[in-house]
Design an enzyme around this catalytic site. Structure first.
Site, mmCIF file in Angstrom:
data_model
loop_
_atom_site.group_PDB
_atom_site.id
_atom_site.type_symbol
_atom_site.label_atom_id
_atom_site.label_comp_id
_atom_site.label_asym_id
_atom_site.label_seq_id
_atom_site.Cartn_x
_atom_site.Cartn_y
_atom_site.Cartn_z
ATOM 1 N N MET A 30 -58.229 -1.271 -27.968
ATOM 2 C CA MET A 30 -57.524 -0.922 -29.203
ATOM 3 C C MET A 30 -56.779 0.407 -29.036
ATOM 4 O O MET A 30 -56.384 1.045 -30.012
ATOM 5 C CB MET A 30 -58.498 -0.848 -30.378
ATOM 6 C CG MET A 30 -59.171 -2.200 -30.654
ATOM 7 S SD MET A 30 -59.703 -2.395 -32.342
ATOM 8 C CE MET A 30 -60.896 -1.070 -32.459
ATOM 9 N N PHE A 32 -55.858 4.437 -27.858
ATOM 10 C CA PHE A 32 -56.439 5.776 -27.916
ATOM 11 C C PHE A 32 -57.407 5.892 -26.734
ATOM 12 O O PHE A 32 -58.582 6.198 -26.878
ATOM 13 C CB PHE A 32 -57.150 6.030 -29.257
ATOM 14 C CG PHE A 32 -57.146 7.493 -29.634
ATOM 15 C CD1 PHE A 32 -55.979 8.104 -30.074
ATOM 16 C CD2 PHE A 32 -58.298 8.268 -29.533
ATOM 17 C CE1 PHE A 32 -55.961 9.453 -30.402
ATOM 18 C CE2 PHE A 32 -58.283 9.627 -29.860
ATOM 19 C CZ PHE A 32 -57.111 10.213 -30.297
ATOM 20 N N HIS A 37 -62.371 3.465 -21.169
ATOM 21 C CA HIS A 37 -61.375 2.407 -20.944
ATOM 22 C C HIS A 37 -60.875 2.444 -19.495
ATOM 23 O O HIS A 37 -60.712 1.412 -18.852
ATOM 24 C CB HIS A 37 -60.162 2.598 -21.861
ATOM 25 C CG HIS A 37 -60.469 2.579 -23.331
ATOM 26 N ND1 HIS A 37 -60.395 3.694 -24.126
ATOM 27 C CD2 HIS A 37 -60.840 1.567 -24.159
ATOM 28 C CE1 HIS A 37 -60.689 3.380 -25.371
ATOM 29 N NE2 HIS A 37 -60.975 2.091 -25.434
ATOM 30 N N LYS A 149 -70.838 -0.434 -23.590
ATOM 31 C CA LYS A 149 -70.879 0.393 -24.805
ATOM 32 C C LYS A 149 -70.985 -0.497 -26.044
ATOM 33 O O LYS A 149 -71.725 -0.205 -26.973
ATOM 34 C CB LYS A 149 -69.612 1.256 -24.859
ATOM 35 C CG LYS A 149 -69.272 1.839 -26.202
ATOM 36 C CD LYS A 149 -69.992 3.112 -26.418
ATOM 37 C CE LYS A 149 -69.854 3.723 -27.786
ATOM 38 N NZ LYS A 149 -68.760 3.338 -28.609
ATOM 39 N N LEU A 184 -68.511 7.999 -24.706
ATOM 40 C CA LEU A 184 -67.103 8.140 -25.080
ATOM 41 C C LEU A 184 -66.726 7.041 -26.063
ATOM 42 O O LEU A 184 -67.138 5.892 -25.907
ATOM 43 C CB LEU A 184 -66.203 8.039 -23.846
ATOM 44 C CG LEU A 184 -66.339 9.107 -22.776
ATOM 45 C CD1 LEU A 184 -65.227 8.956 -21.746
ATOM 46 C CD2 LEU A 184 -66.291 10.496 -23.368
ATOM 47 N N SER A 186 -63.273 6.125 -28.999
ATOM 48 C CA SER A 186 -62.057 6.578 -29.681
ATOM 49 C C SER A 186 -62.428 7.221 -31.013
ATOM 50 O O SER A 186 -61.764 8.135 -31.485
ATOM 51 C CB SER A 186 -61.114 5.397 -29.920
ATOM 52 O OG SER A 186 -60.864 4.718 -28.707
HETATM 53 P P1 AMP Z 1 -62.068 -0.394 -27.860
HETATM 54 O O1 AMP Z 1 -60.728 0.206 -27.562
HETATM 55 O O2 AMP Z 1 -62.998 0.533 -28.562
HETATM 56 O O3 AMP Z 1 -61.958 -1.751 -28.500
HETATM 57 O O4 AMP Z 1 -62.744 -0.646 -26.441
HETATM 58 C C1 AMP Z 1 -62.106 -1.435 -25.462
HETATM 59 C C2 AMP Z 1 -63.094 -1.702 -24.352
HETATM 60 O O5 AMP Z 1 -63.521 -0.459 -23.777
HETATM 61 C C3 AMP Z 1 -64.370 -2.411 -24.822
HETATM 62 O O6 AMP Z 1 -64.735 -3.389 -23.866
HETATM 63 C C4 AMP Z 1 -65.366 -1.286 -24.890
HETATM 64 O O7 AMP Z 1 -66.696 -1.711 -24.711
HETATM 65 C C5 AMP Z 1 -64.923 -0.416 -23.727
HETATM 66 N N1 AMP Z 1 -65.434 0.953 -23.896
HETATM 67 C C6 AMP Z 1 -65.279 1.758 -24.972
HETATM 68 N N2 AMP Z 1 -65.955 2.919 -24.800
HETATM 69 C C7 AMP Z 1 -66.550 2.834 -23.586
HETATM 70 C C8 AMP Z 1 -67.396 3.705 -22.837
HETATM 71 N N3 AMP Z 1 -67.776 4.899 -23.293
HETATM 72 N N4 AMP Z 1 -67.824 3.282 -21.630
HETATM 73 C C9 AMP Z 1 -67.463 2.057 -21.148
HETATM 74 N N5 AMP Z 1 -66.662 1.202 -21.803
HETATM 75 C C10 AMP Z 1 -66.223 1.568 -23.003
#
Ligand code: AMP
Length: 281
Positions: A30, A32, A37, A149, A184, A186
């Site tokens: 998503m 940021f 990521h 995460k 971590l 966003s």
């Molecule tokens: P999001 O942008 O929050 O939808 O996350 C996109 C992808 O990044 C998802 O598969 C999350 O699980 C992964 N992600 C987010 N934060 C972390 C983190 N701290 N460590 C590993 N993967 C992450």
């Protein structure tokens, strides 16, 4: 790195890549972007000929009172980080192109979506599964990378792919943390300096749970009580859930049993910000 904003154009590109017999590694996000990521993108880079990242704040996975409008965005930095990490295509579709007028098709995984985050975010995983399945059809990945995460999301996506016979390998990647333990996210950007400090109770309580288990405690209720005690030391904290579940089917456990992998997952609000974290023991 090419920036693609149209669904039809992305479909045409991935069709061509597949016709050439090349593998595609895909990381849905998503935006940021942070090092969590980036770690997924780097894993995709190692294992595939082509790497595609999507940046899409998916409206269907947000509840009516959630942070869709305020979700943090920084396209310029996302582009920079993706290019640096070796991404070939960054796909940034518009909501109206993903959900055209009259859109009315959803993917729903039952059962494992009901507990944990699903309990306080009704409809969330239906939105996640729908957008991820659409993105899979658009990008046609060989492998797709998700972070541990979001442990429930990872389990739900694996189940969806298995049960709908999607020919995609789902790769789970470890949680990336700050040096002091904060996972971590966003959403960490919403935290004030003081809340950022208080947010450490999430990872600290997981560490405590692991120590208690290592020292022989097996009753989940007793471990939870200690975790709650630690979390309550953060003055602006409000626990949404702390759950001990089987890491495969997410069924709740009452005791720690050496025969299964236990996922300890929690969601805690620090001020107005809802944070999640987890650990597998
Ligand atoms: P999001 O942008 O929050 O939808 O996350 C996109 C992808 O990044 C998802 O598969 C999350 O699980 C992964 N992600 C987010 N934060 C972390 C983190 N701290 N460590 C590993 N993967 C992450």
């Amino acid at each position: 790195m090419e920036i693609i904003r149209s669904v039809d154009e992305m479909v045409a590109i991935s069709r061509k890549i597949k016709a050439e017999g090349k593998t595609i590694g895909f990381v849905p996000t998503m935006g940021f972007l942070h090092q969590g990521h980036i770690s997924l993108i780097k894993n995709a880079r190692k294992e595939n000929e082509i790497v595609a990242v999507s940046v899409f704040v998916n409206p269907t996975q947000f509840g009516p009172n959630e942070d869709l409008e305020n979700y943090p965005r920084n396209e310029e930095k996302d582009l920079e980080l993706c290019a640096e990490a070796g991404c070939d295509y960054i796909f940034i579709p518009k909501p109206v192109d993903m959900y055209r007028e009259g859109y009315n098709t959803y993917v729903e995984v039952f059962g494992i979506t009901e507990g944990l985050c699903g309990a306080s975010r009704p409809g969330h995983f239906r939105g996640v599964c729908t957008v991820v399945f659409k993105l899979f059809n658009i990008i046609k990945p060989t492998k797709a990378y998700f972070g541990q995460k979001d442990a429930q999301q990872l389990a739900v996506i694996k189940k969806m792919v298995r049960e709908l016979n999607a020919d995609i390998e789902i790769i789970g990647c470890p949680i990336i943390r700050e040096a002091d333990g904060l996972a971590l996210s966003s959403r960490n950007t919403y935290l004030t300096k003081d809340e950022r400090e208080q947010a450490l109770v999430l990872s600290k309580s997981l560490k405590l749970a692991k120590e208690l288990i290592d020292s022989g405690m097996i009753e989940v209720s007793e471990i939870k009580e200690e975790m709650l005690r630690l979390i309550s030391t953060a003055k602006d904290s409000e626990v949404d859930y702390i759950e001990f579940v089987d890491n495969y089917d997410l069924k709740p456990l009452n005791r720690i049993d050496r025969s299964n992998q236990v996922l300890i997952a929690l969601a805690v609000k620090i001020g107005k910000t809802r944070l999640i974290d987890n650990m597998v023991v």
